[in-house]
Enzyme design. Structure first.
Site, PDB file in Angstrom:
ATOM      1  N   GLU A  45      47.706  16.190  39.227  1.00 42.06           N
ATOM      2  CA  GLU A  45      48.989  15.652  40.127  1.00 42.06           C
ATOM      3  C   GLU A  45      48.864  14.477  40.663  1.00 42.06           C
ATOM      4  O   GLU A  45      47.498  14.073  40.944  1.00 42.06           O
ATOM      5  CB  GLU A  45      48.758  16.792  41.134  1.00 42.06           C
ATOM      6  CG  GLU A  45      49.541  16.408  42.656  1.00 42.06           C
ATOM      7  CD  GLU A  45      51.120  16.305  42.373  1.00 42.06           C
ATOM      8  OE1 GLU A  45      51.876  17.132  41.776  1.00 42.06           O
ATOM      9  OE2 GLU A  45      51.729  15.346  42.644  1.00 42.06           O
ATOM     10  N   ARG A 198      68.880  19.114  55.836  1.00 44.68           N
ATOM     11  CA  ARG A 198      67.738  20.191  56.363  1.00 44.68           C
ATOM     12  C   ARG A 198      67.396  20.034  57.734  1.00 44.68           C
ATOM     13  O   ARG A 198      67.308  19.097  58.404  1.00 44.68           O
ATOM     14  CB  ARG A 198      66.457  20.016  55.489  1.00 44.68           C
ATOM     15  CG  ARG A 198      65.706  21.298  55.934  1.00 44.68           C
ATOM     16  CD  ARG A 198      64.262  20.674  55.294  1.00 44.68           C
ATOM     17  NE  ARG A 198      63.656  19.922  56.255  1.00 44.68           N
ATOM     18  CZ  ARG A 198      62.521  19.120  56.034  1.00 44.68           C
ATOM     19  NH1 ARG A 198      62.057  18.863  55.061  1.00 44.68           N
ATOM     20  NH2 ARG A 198      62.202  18.350  57.140  1.00 44.68           N
TER      21      ARG A 198
HETATM   22  C1  LIG Z   1      67.994  22.618  48.905  1.00 42.12           C
HETATM   23  C2  LIG Z   1      67.311  23.228  47.854  1.00 42.12           C
HETATM   24  C3  LIG Z   1      67.219  24.555  48.093  1.00 42.12           C
HETATM   25  C4  LIG Z   1      66.386  25.407  47.223  1.00 42.12           C
HETATM   26  N1  LIG Z   1      66.239  26.721  47.393  1.00 42.12           N
HETATM   27  C5  LIG Z   1      65.577  27.506  46.422  1.00 42.12           C
HETATM   28  C6  LIG Z   1      65.459  28.866  46.702  1.00 42.12           C
HETATM   29  O1  LIG Z   1      65.855  29.492  47.936  1.00 42.12           O
HETATM   30  N2  LIG Z   1      64.954  29.638  45.703  1.00 42.12           N
HETATM   31  C7  LIG Z   1      64.394  29.116  44.616  1.00 42.12           C
HETATM   32  O2  LIG Z   1      64.045  29.827  43.777  1.00 42.12           O
HETATM   33  N3  LIG Z   1      64.767  27.736  44.423  1.00 42.12           N
HETATM   34  C8  LIG Z   1      64.883  26.929  45.317  1.00 42.12           C
HETATM   35  N4  LIG Z   1      65.257  25.824  45.152  1.00 42.12           N
HETATM   36  C9  LIG Z   1      64.778  25.165  43.910  1.00 42.12           C
HETATM   37  C10 LIG Z   1      63.397  24.802  43.982  1.00 42.12           C
HETATM   38  O3  LIG Z   1      62.902  24.140  45.118  1.00 42.12           O
HETATM   39  C11 LIG Z   1      63.097  23.751  42.655  1.00 42.12           C
HETATM   40  O4  LIG Z   1      63.478  24.354  41.405  1.00 42.12           O
HETATM   41  C12 LIG Z   1      61.178  24.011  42.611  1.00 42.12           C
HETATM   42  O5  LIG Z   1      60.623  23.459  43.634  1.00 42.12           O
HETATM   43  C13 LIG Z   1      60.809  22.886  41.471  1.00 42.12           C
HETATM   44  O6  LIG Z   1      59.308  22.970  40.963  1.00 42.12           O
HETATM   45  P1  LIG Z   1      58.661  22.036  40.147  1.00 42.12           P
HETATM   46  O7  LIG Z   1      57.456  22.378  40.337  1.00 42.12           O
HETATM   47  O8  LIG Z   1      59.250  22.389  38.720  1.00 42.12           O
HETATM   48  O9  LIG Z   1      59.335  20.447  40.452  1.00 42.12           O
HETATM   49  P2  LIG Z   1      58.680  19.511  41.814  1.00 42.12           P
HETATM   50  O10 LIG Z   1      58.578  20.232  42.857  1.00 42.12           O
HETATM   51  O11 LIG Z   1      59.430  18.273  41.775  1.00 42.12           O
HETATM   52  O12 LIG Z   1      56.993  19.306  41.242  1.00 42.12           O
HETATM   53  C14 LIG Z   1      56.814  18.215  40.227  1.00 42.12           C
HETATM   54  C15 LIG Z   1      55.424  17.594  40.542  1.00 42.12           C
HETATM   55  O13 LIG Z   1      54.976  17.040  39.676  1.00 42.12           O
HETATM   56  C16 LIG Z   1      54.264  15.862  40.183  1.00 42.12           C
HETATM   57  N5  LIG Z   1      54.165  14.728  39.097  1.00 42.12           N
HETATM   58  C17 LIG Z   1      55.622  14.238  38.610  1.00 42.12           C
HETATM   59  N6  LIG Z   1      55.261  13.133  37.937  1.00 42.12           N
HETATM   60  C18 LIG Z   1      53.817  13.234  37.441  1.00 42.12           C
HETATM   61  C19 LIG Z   1      52.938  12.568  36.619  1.00 42.12           C
HETATM   62  N7  LIG Z   1      53.504  11.765  35.827  1.00 42.12           N
HETATM   63  N8  LIG Z   1      51.569  12.886  36.676  1.00 42.12           N
HETATM   64  C20 LIG Z   1      51.220  13.923  37.540  1.00 42.12           C
HETATM   65  N9  LIG Z   1      52.131  14.488  38.275  1.00 42.12           N
HETATM   66  C21 LIG Z   1      53.260  14.314  38.309  1.00 42.12           C
HETATM   67  C22 LIG Z   1      54.921  15.639  41.492  1.00 42.12           C
HETATM   68  O14 LIG Z   1      54.146  14.898  42.263  1.00 42.12           O
HETATM   69  C23 LIG Z   1      55.172  16.946  41.896  1.00 42.12           C
HETATM   70  O15 LIG Z   1      54.069  17.339  42.778  1.00 42.12           O
HETATM   71  C24 LIG Z   1      65.864  24.890  46.040  1.00 42.12           C
HETATM   72  C25 LIG Z   1      66.045  23.378  45.857  1.00 42.12           C
HETATM   73  C26 LIG Z   1      66.764  22.762  46.658  1.00 42.12           C
HETATM   74  C27 LIG Z   1      66.721  21.195  46.486  1.00 42.12           C
END
Ligand SMILES: Cc1cc2nc3c(=O)[nH]c(=O)nc-3n(C[C@H](O)[C@H](O)[C@H](O)COP(=O)(O)OP(=O)(O)OC[C@H]3O[C@@H](n4cnc5c(N)ncnc54)[C@H](O)[C@@H]3O)c2cc1C
Length: 433
Positions: A45, A198
């Site tokens: 991370e 939010r």
């Molecule tokens: C307003 C809103 C409401 C939502 N409500 C819901 C809901 O009610 N229910 C639901 O299921 N979903 C909901 N979602 C969707 C959900 O929040 C996301 O789909 C989910 O959090 C995505 O997670 P992720 O781990 O794929 O990406 P991210 O949360 O973006 O995590 C990516 C991680 O990778 C790290 N990273 C990036 N590049 C690198 C690198 N090169 N090297 C090392 N680390 C790196 C970042 O620092 C981060 O920690 C909502 C989204 C929004 C915007």
């Protein structure tokens, strides 16, 4: 409901897996893998510390099923609110256009819908991943990747090599960009023209007004819908907080996708001027200086999620609008399916077969969920006029089971989303190969 006993990985001690990103997607994949017994799971991370910001998040029945497989639904329940009802209301006068009972979801699909604070969900996943033996390396930014060698260049750490790399690096995924470039494709996230505000209110702020007290006491998710915008609101933190998130068409120039950009309360109140009194009373209570606004972007469906033994997962693979509450849920399913399929491999030579099956099972379903979220936004954000009046009639009919333009409350969409046990499906599909 008890967690299913998951068969352990055949290469538990031999296969090494690197997960990029400790968001909900990365942590879900780490838990999905470590709960199958994989002993060499390392999460990289960029951030120096782990801490999820943000607001409430809905945990739909299909996500509850995955969290049960992971063994963490029970610990999440303590501060969760179990939704009984979803209500769609007209922005201007609070008239109810549609009411969907969530009370019987458990009977139909085995699990209800909970709403939790995002930080609680994130913490529960992290604790479980570490408990199961996954290693977390913070301050570990992945700078480059070699797809053929399944190795990565990590800032300050040098080169690391794994048998499989899971790229859960979010909507701005650098690994996806490199993967697409190798195929001669341009990686582009698309501004949707939508932004989100939010607000979280505390119980003390709402208790003395009977209208607002009812809002925080009732286990109901309300969506007030109006021209170019809608607002979702529901109680969180065992009814001690009230979560309000708008999505609205906005001039998003200058806005980032971070959840940390402070916004002007005055501009927000002007944006929703003319919306019903109950909602406006809530918005006026937004604590000065704590309001956040960010831009919402998506990605068009990708031509593929794989390059050699590197697989995309979560928002990196299927960034979505939030309108049917499936972004994190689909990421959770990705993690559970990946763990199931890799657990079936009897030699590292079988990894490509497992990853191809992962892509085949997950991509169609996640791309479809993204499309459902987009069409829901279009339906909810109609300007006032004859089309909106026809939509309102459809929403009213949908309360008694007819097809709904709001796919979150639509029976057929719920059936497709909530009834499938993706772990069982993945196990059966691998066995057929
Ligand atoms: C307003 C809103 C409401 C939502 N409500 C819901 C809901 O009610 N229910 C639901 O299921 N979903 C909901 N979602 C969707 C959900 O929040 C996301 O789909 C989910 O959090 C995505 O997670 P992720 O781990 O794929 O990406 P991210 O949360 O973006 O995590 C990516 C991680 O990778 C790290 N990273 C990036 N590049 C690198 C690198 N090169 N090297 C090392 N680390 C790196 C970042 O620092 C981060 O920690 C909502 C989204 C929004 C915007």
């Amino acid at each position: 409901m008890a967690a299913t006993l998951l068969p352990k990985a055949r290469l538990a001690g031999q296969m090494s897996i690197g997960v990029v990103g400790a968001g909900i997607g990365g942590l879900a994949s780490a838990v999905g893998l470590a709960s199958r017994g994989f002993q060499h799971v390392t999460i990289y991370e960029s951030a120096p510390e782990i801490g999820e910001v943000g607001a409430g998040i809905q945990v739909a029945p299909n996500f509850c099923r995955v969290l049960t497989h992971f063994g963490i639904l029970e610990r999440l329940k303590r501060d969760a609110v179990r939704l009984e009802q979803a209500s769609v209301r007209r922005y201007v006068n609070d008239e109810q256009l549609n009411s969907t009972s969530f009370a019987n979801l458990e009977k139909e699909y085995g699990y209800p819908t909970f709403v939790v604070h995002r930080a609680d969900l994130h913490r529960a996943l992290l604790e479980r991943a570490l408990e199961l033996g996954a290693k977390l390396r913070t301050n570990s930014h992945v700078e480059d990747i070699d797809f053929e060698k399944t190795s990565m260049q990590i800032k300050g750490l040098g080169t690391v090599k794994h048998d499989v790399i899971v790229a859960a690096d979010g909507i701005k995924s650098g690994i996806r960009a490199k993967m697409m470039a190798r195929r001669g494709e341009i990686d582009e996230t698309i501004p949707t023209g939508e932004a989100a505000y939010r607000v979280i209110l505390k119980r003390e702020q709402m208790e003395n007004d009977p209208d607002l007290k009812r809002l925080i006491d009732e286990p109901t998710a309300i969506r007030w819908i109006g021209p170019d915008a809608h607002i979702v609101a529901y109680p969180i933190k065992a009814h001690n907080g009230y979560n309000i998130v708008s999505t609205h068409i906005s001039n998003t120039v200058g806005l980032t996708e971070d959840w940390t950009a402070r916004a002007s309360k005055e501009i927000m109140l002007k944006r929703f001027d003319g919306w019903n009194d109950k909602l406006m009373k809530c918005l006026r209570l937004a604590p000065e200086g704590e309001l956040v606004e960010w831009a919402l972007r998506i990605h068009l469906p990708l031509s593929g999620w794989l390059d050699h033994n590197v697989a995309l997962l979560g928002d990196a693979a299927h960034a979505t609008l939030p309108h049917i509450a499936q972004g994190a849920a689909q990421a959770g399913e990705d993690g559970a399916v990946l763990g199931t399929l890799l657990a079936r491999c009897t030699s590292v030579e079988e990894i490509p077969k497992a990853l191809k099956t992962y892509e085949r099972l997950r991509k169609a379903r996640a791309d479809w969920a993204v499309a459902m979220a987009k069409s829901t936004g279009e339906a909810l954000h109609m300007p006032d006029g004859p089309q909106q009046a026809a939509r309102d009639e459809q929403l009213k009919k949908a309360s008694t089971g007819a097809t709904s333009p709001d796919k979150w409350g639509d029976k057929a969409t719920q059936q497709k989303l909530y009834s499938l046990d993706v772990v069982q499906q993945a196990d059966q599909e691998f066995a057929k190969l």
